[in-house]
Motif scaffolding. Structure first.
Motif, PDB file in Angstrom:
ATOM      1  N   ILE A 145       0.837  -1.209   0.000  1.00  0.00           N
ATOM      2  CA  ILE A 145       0.000   0.000   0.000  1.00  0.00           C
ATOM      3  C   ILE A 145       0.867   1.252   0.000  1.00  0.00           C
ATOM      4  O   ILE A 145       0.587   2.207  -0.741  1.00  0.00           O
ATOM      5  N   ALA A 146       1.930   1.271   0.797  1.00  0.00           N
ATOM      6  CA  ALA A 146       2.820   2.435   0.834  1.00  0.00           C
ATOM      7  C   ALA A 146       3.499   2.647  -0.515  1.00  0.00           C
ATOM      8  O   ALA A 146       3.627   3.780  -0.986  1.00  0.00           O
ATOM      9  N   GLY A 147       3.935   1.569  -1.158  1.00  0.00           N
ATOM     10  CA  GLY A 147       4.567   1.688  -2.468  1.00  0.00           C
ATOM     11  C   GLY A 147       3.617   2.227  -3.515  1.00  0.00           C
ATOM     12  O   GLY A 147       3.983   3.095  -4.316  1.00  0.00           O
ATOM     13  N   LEU A 148       2.392   1.739  -3.521  1.00  0.00           N
ATOM     14  CA  LEU A 148       1.388   2.247  -4.473  1.00  0.00           C
ATOM     15  C   LEU A 148       1.036   3.702  -4.191  1.00  0.00           C
ATOM     16  O   LEU A 148       0.867   4.506  -5.117  1.00  0.00           O
ATOM     17  N   TYR A 149       0.942   4.048  -2.911  1.00  0.00           N
ATOM     18  CA  TYR A 149       0.630   5.432  -2.538  1.00  0.00           C
ATOM     19  C   TYR A 149       1.714   6.389  -3.022  1.00  0.00           C
ATOM     20  O   TYR A 149       1.430   7.416  -3.640  1.00  0.00           O
ATOM     21  N   TYR A 150       2.989   6.071  -2.759  1.00  0.00           N
ATOM     22  CA  TYR A 150       4.067   6.962  -3.170  1.00  0.00           C
ATOM     23  C   TYR A 150       4.273   6.956  -4.679  1.00  0.00           C
ATOM     24  O   TYR A 150       4.712   7.952  -5.246  1.00  0.00           O
ATOM     25  N   THR A 151       3.957   5.868  -5.342  1.00  0.00           N
ATOM     26  CA  THR A 151       3.999   5.859  -6.803  1.00  0.00           C
ATOM     27  C   THR A 151       2.957   6.805  -7.364  1.00  0.00           C
ATOM     28  O   THR A 151       3.230   7.585  -8.282  1.00  0.00           O
ATOM     29  N   ALA A 152       1.762   6.780  -6.814  1.00  0.00           N
ATOM     30  CA  ALA A 152       0.711   7.696  -7.264  1.00  0.00           C
ATOM     31  C   ALA A 152       1.049   9.131  -6.890  1.00  0.00           C
ATOM     32  O   ALA A 152       0.818  10.054  -7.681  1.00  0.00           O
ATOM     33  N   LEU A 153       1.597   9.338  -5.709  1.00  0.00           N
ATOM     34  CA  LEU A 153       1.941  10.681  -5.246  1.00  0.00           C
ATOM     35  C   LEU A 153       3.005  11.332  -6.130  1.00  0.00           C
ATOM     36  O   LEU A 153       2.917  12.518  -6.448  1.00  0.00           O
ATOM     37  N   THR A 154       3.995  10.554  -6.563  1.00  0.00           N
ATOM     38  CA  THR A 154       5.072  11.092  -7.409  1.00  0.00           C
ATOM     39  C   THR A 154       4.803  10.886  -8.892  1.00  0.00           C
ATOM     40  O   THR A 154       5.677  11.142  -9.719  1.00  0.00           O
ATOM     41  N   LYS A 155       3.608  10.432  -9.215  1.00  0.00           N
ATOM     42  CA  LYS A 155       3.178  10.192 -10.596  1.00  0.00           C
ATOM     43  C   LYS A 155       4.108   9.225 -11.325  1.00  0.00           C
ATOM     44  O   LYS A 155       4.435   9.405 -12.496  1.00  0.00           O
ATOM     45  N   GLY A 156       4.554   8.205 -10.631  1.00  0.00           N
ATOM     46  CA  GLY A 156       5.350   7.140 -11.238  1.00  0.00           C
ATOM     47  C   GLY A 156       6.733   7.563 -11.667  1.00  0.00           C
ATOM     48  O   GLY A 156       7.221   7.136 -12.707  1.00  0.00           O
ATOM     49  N   VAL A 157       7.384   8.406 -10.875  1.00  0.00           N
ATOM     50  CA  VAL A 157       8.690   8.932 -11.257  1.00  0.00           C
ATOM     51  C   VAL A 157       9.715   7.819 -11.480  1.00  0.00           C
ATOM     52  O   VAL A 157      10.574   7.931 -12.356  1.00  0.00           O
ATOM     53  N   GLN A 158       9.627   6.728 -10.734  1.00  0.00           N
ATOM     54  CA  GLN A 158      10.594   5.648 -10.900  1.00  0.00           C
ATOM     55  C   GLN A 158      10.436   4.940 -12.244  1.00  0.00           C
ATOM     56  O   GLN A 158      11.385   4.360 -12.751  1.00  0.00           O
TER      57      GLN A 158
END
Length: 67
Positions: A27-40
């Motif tokens: 959940i944390a990984g999906l949240y930060y991916t959405a928050l940074t708009k998939g920067v990685q």
């Protein structure tokens, strides 16, 4: 005294480690991916390009010398 503490922590660890911790991490990984708009994902090619280009001063860093 220490045996009781170790036993309690061991019980907590065995209950939390796999099911709860894995769910929280996903959940944390999906949240930060959405928050940074998939920067990685978006900038992966750019990061590879930067790593592969030669340095501006044509001198290898100390990292490559093994120092």
């Amino acid at each position: 005294m220490w045996d009781v503490i170790v036993d309690v922590l061991d019980d907590i660890d065995s209950e939390m480690y796999y099911p709860i911790l894995m769910i929280v991490m996903i959940i944390a990984g999906l949240y930060y991916t959405a928050l940074t708009k998939g920067v990685q994902v978006r900038l992966f090619g750019e990061s590879c390009r930067i790593l592969m280009e030669p340095s501006a001063d044509k001198k290898k860093s100390d990292f490559w010398k093994g120092e």
